[in-house]
Design a protein around this motif. Structure first.
Motif, PDB file in Angstrom:
ATOM      1  N   ALA A   1       0.832  -1.204   0.000  1.00 19.29           N
ATOM      2  CA  ALA A   1       0.000   0.000   0.000  1.00 19.29           C
ATOM      3  C   ALA A   1       0.863   1.248   0.000  1.00 19.29           C
ATOM      4  O   ALA A   1       0.582   2.213  -0.705  1.00 19.29           O
ATOM      5  CB  ALA A   1      -0.929   0.003   1.209  1.00 19.29           C
ATOM      6  N   LEU A   2       1.932   1.242   0.784  1.00 12.94           N
ATOM      7  CA  LEU A   2       2.764   2.424   0.909  1.00 12.94           C
ATOM      8  C   LEU A   2       3.615   2.686  -0.320  1.00 12.94           C
ATOM      9  O   LEU A   2       3.977   3.813  -0.592  1.00 12.94           O
ATOM     10  CB  LEU A   2       3.663   2.298   2.140  1.00 12.94           C
ATOM     11  N   SER A   3       3.947   1.658  -1.077  1.00 13.41           N
ATOM     12  CA  SER A   3       4.804   1.877  -2.246  1.00 13.41           C
ATOM     13  C   SER A   3       4.024   1.898  -3.546  1.00 13.41           C
ATOM     14  O   SER A   3       4.600   1.898  -4.614  1.00 13.41           O
ATOM     15  CB  SER A   3       5.893   0.809  -2.304  1.00 13.41           C
TER      16      SER A   3
ATOM     17  N   LEU B   1       9.904   6.074  -8.311  1.00 10.75           N
ATOM     18  CA  LEU B   1      10.128   6.709  -7.019  1.00 10.75           C
ATOM     19  C   LEU B   1       9.046   7.727  -6.677  1.00 10.75           C
ATOM     20  O   LEU B   1       8.585   7.789  -5.538  1.00 10.75           O
ATOM     21  CB  LEU B   1      11.517   7.364  -7.017  1.00 10.75           C
ATOM     22  N   GLU B   2       8.608   8.510  -7.653  1.00  9.36           N
ATOM     23  CA  GLU B   2       7.577   9.515  -7.373  1.00  9.36           C
ATOM     24  C   GLU B   2       6.245   8.863  -6.996  1.00  9.36           C
ATOM     25  O   GLU B   2       5.541   9.339  -6.104  1.00  9.36           O
ATOM     26  CB  GLU B   2       7.418  10.463  -8.560  1.00  9.36           C
ATOM     27  N   ALA B   3       5.896   7.773  -7.654  1.00  4.25           N
ATOM     28  CA  ALA B   3       4.665   7.064  -7.300  1.00  4.25           C
ATOM     29  C   ALA B   3       4.780   6.445  -5.909  1.00  4.25           C
ATOM     30  O   ALA B   3       3.815   6.429  -5.143  1.00  4.25           O
ATOM     31  CB  ALA B   3       4.349   5.987  -8.334  1.00  4.25           C
ATOM     32  N   ALA B   4       5.965   5.933  -5.595  1.00  2.00           N
ATOM     33  CA  ALA B   4       6.176   5.364  -4.259  1.00  2.00           C
ATOM     34  C   ALA B   4       6.038   6.442  -3.192  1.00  2.00           C
ATOM     35  O   ALA B   4       5.431   6.211  -2.137  1.00  2.00           O
ATOM     36  CB  ALA B   4       7.540   4.696  -4.182  1.00  2.00           C
ATOM     37  N   LYS B   5       6.569   7.635  -3.443  1.00  2.00           N
ATOM     38  CA  LYS B   5       6.409   8.750  -2.498  1.00  2.00           C
ATOM     39  C   LYS B   5       4.935   9.081  -2.304  1.00  2.00           C
ATOM     40  O   LYS B   5       4.464   9.244  -1.178  1.00  2.00           O
ATOM     41  CB  LYS B   5       7.113  10.014  -3.017  1.00  2.00           C
ATOM     42  N   ALA B   6       4.203   9.199  -3.414  1.00  2.00           N
ATOM     43  CA  ALA B   6       2.779   9.537  -3.332  1.00  2.00           C
ATOM     44  C   ALA B   6       2.008   8.455  -2.577  1.00  2.00           C
ATOM     45  O   ALA B   6       1.147   8.765  -1.741  1.00  2.00           O
ATOM     46  CB  ALA B   6       2.198   9.739  -4.728  1.00  2.00           C
ATOM     47  N   GLY B   7       2.301   7.202  -2.856  1.00  2.00           N
ATOM     48  CA  GLY B   7       1.621   6.110  -2.167  1.00  2.00           C
ATOM     49  C   GLY B   7       1.922   6.082  -0.687  1.00  2.00           C
ATOM     50  O   GLY B   7       1.052   5.833   0.147  1.00  2.00           O
ATOM     51  N   THR B   8       3.169   6.355  -0.347  1.00  2.00           N
ATOM     52  CA  THR B   8       3.571   6.340   1.061  1.00  2.00           C
ATOM     53  C   THR B   8       2.917   7.476   1.831  1.00  2.00           C
ATOM     54  O   THR B   8       2.383   7.265   2.918  1.00  2.00           O
ATOM     55  CB  THR B   8       5.108   6.422   1.173  1.00  2.00           C
TER      56      THR B   8
END
Length: 186
Positions: free
Chosen positions: A15-17, A101-108
């Motif tokens: 969920a976070l990534s 990386l940007e999607a992982a930031k948004a998800g986190t």
């Protein structure tokens, strides 16, 4: 109990990534390799083989047991007190996280109540978010970060269960140490 904690950590990391999407490519289950766009395979970081229990103990500060997590990756935590923080590490090809990386930031940041902070000097880019879960996740402080290295995204999480009295500073220290440990292995 550890299996439940490990499965929960994987779901939280997913969920976070912002994982779950796919470009139709898959992994070769027999080798753990993921195909890249040129048709060549690139080995995906294998946390279970790369990180020793002693290294995970140094990150967390107490004896740990290790479990492979469903979907790939590893989790290290206390068998005696599952409320204590556990360290989870997984890796995926960048295309599998729909935006890197940007999607992982948004998800986190959609799941944790904290700001994404860039972490310089790790891979091609890295970040870390520390805070409690949003939406009534309790007071336990969690941490999630990712390192982009070539075409793969390695996710590092510190997860603790409710009732743990670990401060945000302690979780940040564990998360920083976990990210640096993974970064040293790339």
């Amino acid at each position: 109990m550890r299996k439940t904690l490990a499965a929960g950590a994987v779901l939280l990391m997913c969920a976070l990534s912002a994982c779950g999407g796919s470009d139709g490519g898959g992994s070769d289950a027999s080798t753990g390799d993921k195909p890249d766009t040129s048709g060549e395979t690139t080995a995906v970081f294998d946390a279970c083989k790369s990180i020793t229990p002693a290294e995970a103990e140094a990150v967390l500060g107490y004896p740990v047991t290790v479990e492979e997590t469903p979907g790939g990756g590893c989790s290290w935590g206390s068998e005696e007190d599952p409320r204590l923080a556990s360290l989870s590490v997984s890796a995926a090809g960048e295309a599998d996280v729909n935006g890197g990386l940007e999607a992982a930031k948004a998800g986190t940041t959609a799941v944790l109540d904290g700001e994404a902070e860039d972490v310089p000097g790790l891979g091609d880019g890295a970040f870390l978010v520390i805070g409690p879960l949003k939406g009534g996740g309790g007071e336990s402080i969690q941490a999630q970060g990712s390192i982009l290295s070539g075409t793969q995204l390695i996710t590092v999480g510190i997860t603790q269960l409710g009732g743990a009295a670990v401060t945000a500073d302690a979780v940040k220290a564990q998360a920083d140490a976990g990210l640096k440990l993974v970064g040293s292995k790339l």
